[in-house]
Design a protein around this motif. Structure first.
Motif, PDB file in Angstrom:
ATOM      1  N   GLY A  98      52.027  35.575  39.584  1.00  0.00           N
ATOM      2  CA  GLY A  98      51.459  36.923  39.511  1.00  0.00           C
ATOM      3  C   GLY A  98      52.432  37.940  38.957  1.00  0.00           C
ATOM      4  O   GLY A  98      52.047  39.071  38.666  1.00  0.00           O
ATOM      5  N   GLY A  99      53.718  37.570  38.805  1.00  0.00           N
ATOM      6  CA  GLY A  99      54.688  38.449  38.179  1.00  0.00           C
ATOM      7  C   GLY A  99      54.769  39.821  38.815  1.00  0.00           C
ATOM      8  O   GLY A  99      55.085  39.942  40.005  1.00  0.00           O
ATOM      9  N   PRO A 100      54.488  40.898  38.063  1.00  0.00           N
ATOM     10  CA  PRO A 100      54.608  42.259  38.596  1.00  0.00           C
ATOM     11  C   PRO A 100      53.830  42.478  39.893  1.00  0.00           C
ATOM     12  O   PRO A 100      54.271  43.232  40.760  1.00  0.00           O
ATOM     13  CB  PRO A 100      54.037  43.124  37.462  1.00  0.00           C
ATOM     14  CG  PRO A 100      54.287  42.325  36.235  1.00  0.00           C
ATOM     15  CD  PRO A 100      54.109  40.896  36.646  1.00  0.00           C
ATOM     16  N   TYR A 101      52.674  41.842  40.020  1.00  0.00           N
ATOM     17  CA  TYR A 101      51.934  41.973  41.277  1.00  0.00           C
ATOM     18  C   TYR A 101      52.740  41.412  42.442  1.00  0.00           C
ATOM     19  O   TYR A 101      52.880  42.050  43.494  1.00  0.00           O
ATOM     20  CB  TYR A 101      50.585  41.240  41.208  1.00  0.00           C
ATOM     21  CG  TYR A 101      50.074  40.932  42.597  1.00  0.00           C
ATOM     22  CD1 TYR A 101      49.591  41.951  43.418  1.00  0.00           C
ATOM     23  CD2 TYR A 101      50.147  39.636  43.123  1.00  0.00           C
ATOM     24  CE1 TYR A 101      49.177  41.688  44.713  1.00  0.00           C
ATOM     25  CE2 TYR A 101      49.739  39.364  44.414  1.00  0.00           C
ATOM     26  CZ  TYR A 101      49.257  40.392  45.210  1.00  0.00           C
ATOM     27  OH  TYR A 101      48.865  40.128  46.491  1.00  0.00           O
ATOM     28  N   GLN A 157      45.276  36.839  32.365  1.00  0.00           N
ATOM     29  CA  GLN A 157      44.173  37.491  33.063  1.00  0.00           C
ATOM     30  C   GLN A 157      43.512  36.599  34.114  1.00  0.00           C
ATOM     31  O   GLN A 157      42.807  37.089  34.987  1.00  0.00           O
ATOM     32  CB  GLN A 157      43.124  37.968  32.063  1.00  0.00           C
ATOM     33  CG  GLN A 157      43.528  39.204  31.284  1.00  0.00           C
ATOM     34  CD  GLN A 157      43.732  40.415  32.163  1.00  0.00           C
ATOM     35  OE1 GLN A 157      44.768  40.574  32.780  1.00  0.00           O
ATOM     36  NE2 GLN A 157      42.733  41.281  32.221  1.00  0.00           N
ATOM     37  N   GLY A 158      43.729  35.323  34.030  1.00  0.00           N
ATOM     38  CA  GLY A 158      43.262  34.450  35.088  1.00  0.00           C
ATOM     39  C   GLY A 158      44.265  34.327  36.213  1.00  0.00           C
ATOM     40  O   GLY A 158      43.899  34.255  37.389  1.00  0.00           O
ATOM     41  N   GLY A 184      38.565  34.556  37.278  1.00  0.00           N
ATOM     42  CA  GLY A 184      39.314  35.678  36.715  1.00  0.00           C
ATOM     43  C   GLY A 184      39.250  35.717  35.204  1.00  0.00           C
ATOM     44  O   GLY A 184      39.146  36.792  34.592  1.00  0.00           O
ATOM     45  N   ILE A 185      39.286  34.534  34.582  1.00  0.00           N
ATOM     46  CA  ILE A 185      39.218  34.456  33.121  1.00  0.00           C
ATOM     47  C   ILE A 185      37.880  34.980  32.624  1.00  0.00           C
ATOM     48  O   ILE A 185      37.805  35.783  31.682  1.00  0.00           O
ATOM     49  CB  ILE A 185      39.446  32.999  32.659  1.00  0.00           C
ATOM     50  CG1 ILE A 185      40.884  32.560  32.954  1.00  0.00           C
ATOM     51  CG2 ILE A 185      39.151  32.858  31.166  1.00  0.00           C
ATOM     52  CD1 ILE A 185      41.140  31.085  32.722  1.00  0.00           C
ATOM     53  N   ILE A 186      36.787  34.545  33.264  1.00  0.00           N
ATOM     54  CA  ILE A 186      35.453  34.976  32.836  1.00  0.00           C
ATOM     55  C   ILE A 186      35.241  36.465  33.104  1.00  0.00           C
ATOM     56  O   ILE A 186      34.720  37.202  32.244  1.00  0.00           O
ATOM     57  CB  ILE A 186      34.373  34.138  33.550  1.00  0.00           C
ATOM     58  CG1 ILE A 186      34.429  32.686  33.058  1.00  0.00           C
ATOM     59  CG2 ILE A 186      32.978  34.722  33.312  1.00  0.00           C
ATOM     60  CD1 ILE A 186      33.536  31.736  33.827  1.00  0.00           C
ATOM     61  N   TYR A 203      46.975  46.667  36.304  1.00  0.00           N
ATOM     62  CA  TYR A 203      47.424  45.663  35.339  1.00  0.00           C
ATOM     63  C   TYR A 203      46.235  44.907  34.753  1.00  0.00           C
ATOM     64  O   TYR A 203      46.178  44.641  33.551  1.00  0.00           O
ATOM     65  CB  TYR A 203      48.381  44.696  36.032  1.00  0.00           C
ATOM     66  CG  TYR A 203      49.144  43.792  35.100  1.00  0.00           C
ATOM     67  CD1 TYR A 203      50.240  44.271  34.380  1.00  0.00           C
ATOM     68  CD2 TYR A 203      48.791  42.455  34.944  1.00  0.00           C
ATOM     69  CE1 TYR A 203      50.951  43.449  33.525  1.00  0.00           C
ATOM     70  CE2 TYR A 203      49.496  41.626  34.099  1.00  0.00           C
ATOM     71  CZ  TYR A 203      50.574  42.128  33.388  1.00  0.00           C
ATOM     72  OH  TYR A 203      51.269  41.305  32.537  1.00  0.00           O
ATOM     73  N   PHE A 204      45.285  44.558  35.603  1.00  0.00           N
ATOM     74  CA  PHE A 204      44.103  43.822  35.152  1.00  0.00           C
ATOM     75  C   PHE A 204      43.300  44.650  34.158  1.00  0.00           C
ATOM     76  O   PHE A 204      42.918  44.173  33.090  1.00  0.00           O
ATOM     77  CB  PHE A 204      43.244  43.449  36.366  1.00  0.00           C
ATOM     78  CG  PHE A 204      42.064  42.583  36.046  1.00  0.00           C
ATOM     79  CD1 PHE A 204      42.224  41.225  35.818  1.00  0.00           C
ATOM     80  CD2 PHE A 204      40.782  43.121  35.979  1.00  0.00           C
ATOM     81  CE1 PHE A 204      41.135  40.412  35.529  1.00  0.00           C
ATOM     82  CE2 PHE A 204      39.686  42.316  35.685  1.00  0.00           C
ATOM     83  CZ  PHE A 204      39.868  40.954  35.466  1.00  0.00           C
ATOM     84  N   ILE A 205      43.058  45.936  34.509  1.00  0.00           N
ATOM     85  CA  ILE A 205      42.311  46.827  33.614  1.00  0.00           C
ATOM     86  C   ILE A 205      43.084  47.057  32.320  1.00  0.00           C
ATOM     87  O   ILE A 205      42.533  47.059  31.217  1.00  0.00           O
ATOM     88  CB  ILE A 205      42.025  48.175  34.303  1.00  0.00           C
ATOM     89  CG1 ILE A 205      41.136  47.964  35.544  1.00  0.00           C
ATOM     90  CG2 ILE A 205      41.368  49.150  33.335  1.00  0.00           C
ATOM     91  CD1 ILE A 205      39.775  47.409  35.250  1.00  0.00           C
ATOM     92  N   SER A 206      44.397  47.259  32.453  1.00  0.00           N
ATOM     93  CA  SER A 206      45.256  47.483  31.292  1.00  0.00           C
ATOM     94  C   SER A 206      45.145  46.345  30.297  1.00  0.00           C
ATOM     95  O   SER A 206      44.980  46.550  29.093  1.00  0.00           O
ATOM     96  CB  SER A 206      46.711  47.619  31.750  1.00  0.00           C
ATOM     97  OG  SER A 206      47.592  47.393  30.679  1.00  0.00           O
TER      98      SER A 206
END
Length: 438
Positions: free
Chosen positions: A72-75, A298-299, A327-329, A94-97
């Motif tokens: 998840g890195g930054p998360y 994104q997944g 998450g990908i979809i 991050y997801f929206i970005s």
């Protein structure tokens, strides 16, 4: 000989290609046109964003050593250092970005293909259909698992580097100094122009954190992620700065402002008319590779959040290939919405808004990660190197704040509105998590 348990993991070069591929495909190809109206002061924007990105990359490299298996890195860093609420806000932003950024990459992909299919530059329907087709094809590829995605990423990264370097280096011999004048044509102060162009070019460095995100799928993650992050930044920064100097130096600013294929236009001047096609093919491959790498990310991010029960449990599901397909979809659906919302604007205008919006909503998570760095060091009881760590964290934090200011009023408004809209969602998830643990 492959070590046991490593055949389904990413190595140094695949991880580096994830960083390089996600950065280079994310904005360099339309950037000269987007920045042409500012004048040659934009080159300073590249330099400042490269220096600032080094501080960010160094913090991420250090964090990857402190938390080597934190998918998840930054998360993961924000949640570990600052708690669940900060982690959730970071993840949402991050997801929206990334969805906004992926829409911008899809636009640059269409721009490259317009060299071969001119109707893509004039028909909104054709452009949107092509962008959506690329997004959903790569959604399918990513559903096949991280190793398949990594192989596609490595191949596309190798294919994109050659034409970019040919323009970046070859163009240095065709530069006309008068094309760098006026220095500042933005209509504002030099400092304001540098702030805005540094924020714009920062979009092209989005991706420095990408090796940290699939940490659980990286071989010898503590060492590999750190090396891949810094090596990827060096490669991308070199290509960016040399390429921008060459393109701005061989095409007049007024012409460059209206170009939707600036690198291909520069190649014609340097190598002749046939060069337009191989450069545009390289640009298309690069954008395609960046889409591939970011859809992988994104997944992984919502998958990591769902495991901490801060996203709906469905995002934690894996298919038979081990891919977090929900998450990908979901990401691809939101990307499709972003593309459709902006189809009435020209390619360059779409790109400008999406990149500034994407930078803003990425910088907030970066801000959290920078703040979490010294806290995580303290919790690990590390007693040495504190002076350097504090200086690094302060520089990275201050640079991130400066970049947030440079994204502009419109991007800040829409970005923070989205973050605020996520708070009721967090309250509901936190209440649900509390009830389950009670």
């Amino acid at each position: 000989m492959t070590k046991p348990g490593t055949k389904n993991k990413l190595g140094l070069w695949t991880s580096t290609s994830l960083v390089v591929g996600n950065m280079i495909g994310a904005g360099v190809f339309l950037m000269p046109a987007a920045m042409a109206s500012f004048g040659s002061v934009g080159l300073l924007g590249w330099v400042f964003s490269a220096i600032g990105s080094f501080f960010l990359a160094k913090v991420f490299a250090n964090l990857s050593k402190l938390l080597p298996n934190a998918t998840g890195g930054p998360y993961a860093y924000s949640q570990s250092g600052l708690g669940d609420f900060a982690g959730f806000l970071m993840a949402w932003g991050y997801f929206i970005s990334n969805c906004g950024g992926l829409a911008a990459i899809a636009i640059s992909f269409v721009g490259a293909l317009s060299t071969f299919f001119p109707m893509l530059a004039t028909s909104s329907v054709a452009a949107v259909s092509t962008a959506l087709g690329a997004v959903w094809l790569l959604t399918y590829i990513n559903s096949l698992g991280v190793v398949t995605t990594g192989k596609v990423q490595l191949v596309t990264t190798i294919l994109k580097i050659t034409p970019l370097l040919l323009i970046a280096i070859g163009g240095l011999f065709f530069i006309k100094p008068q094309y760098f004048s006026p220095f500042n044509s933005s209509g504002g102060s030099v400092l304001s122009a540098i702030s805005t162009t540094a924020a714009m070019t920062m979009f092209s460095y989005m991706g420095i954190e990408c090796a940290t995100i699939p940490a659980g799928s990286v071989e010898n993650s503590g060492k590999t992620i750190s090396r891949a992050t810094l090596l990827g930044l060096f490669i991308a920064a070199t290509v960016y700065i040399l390429g921008s100097v060459s393109v701005m130096g061989v095409i007049p600013a007024k012409t460059l402002e209206h170009s939707i294929t600036p690198y291909a236009d520069a190649a014609v001047i340097i190598y002749g008319s046939s060069a337009r096609y191989w450069v545009s093919a390289g640009v298309a491959i690069a954008a395609f590779g960046a889409l591939n790498g970011w859809i992988l990310v994104q997944g992984q991010v919502p998958y990591a959040i769902a495991k901490d029960k801060l996203f709906p449990a469905a995002f934690g599901r894996l298919n038979k290939s081990g891919a977090p397909y929900v998450g990908i979809i979901a990401s691809s659906l939101l990307i499709s919405v972003f593309i459709g919302m902006n189809y009435t604007k020209g390619l360059v205008e779409q790109f400008k808004f999406l990149l500034l919006f994407s930078v803003l909503t990425s910088l907030v998570p970066f801000l959290f990660s920078m703040a979490a760095y010294p806290l995580i060091r303290a919790r690990k009881n590390i007693r040495t190197g504190w002076a350097g760590a504090i200086v690094l964290a302060v520089f990275a934090f201050a640079y991130t704040l400066w970049m947030i200011g440079g994204t502009g009023q419109e991007a800040v408004f829409y970005g923070f509105m989205l973050l605020m809209l996520s708070i009721p969602f967090y309250i509901w998830l936190a209440y649900k998590k509390h009830k389950e643990s009670a």
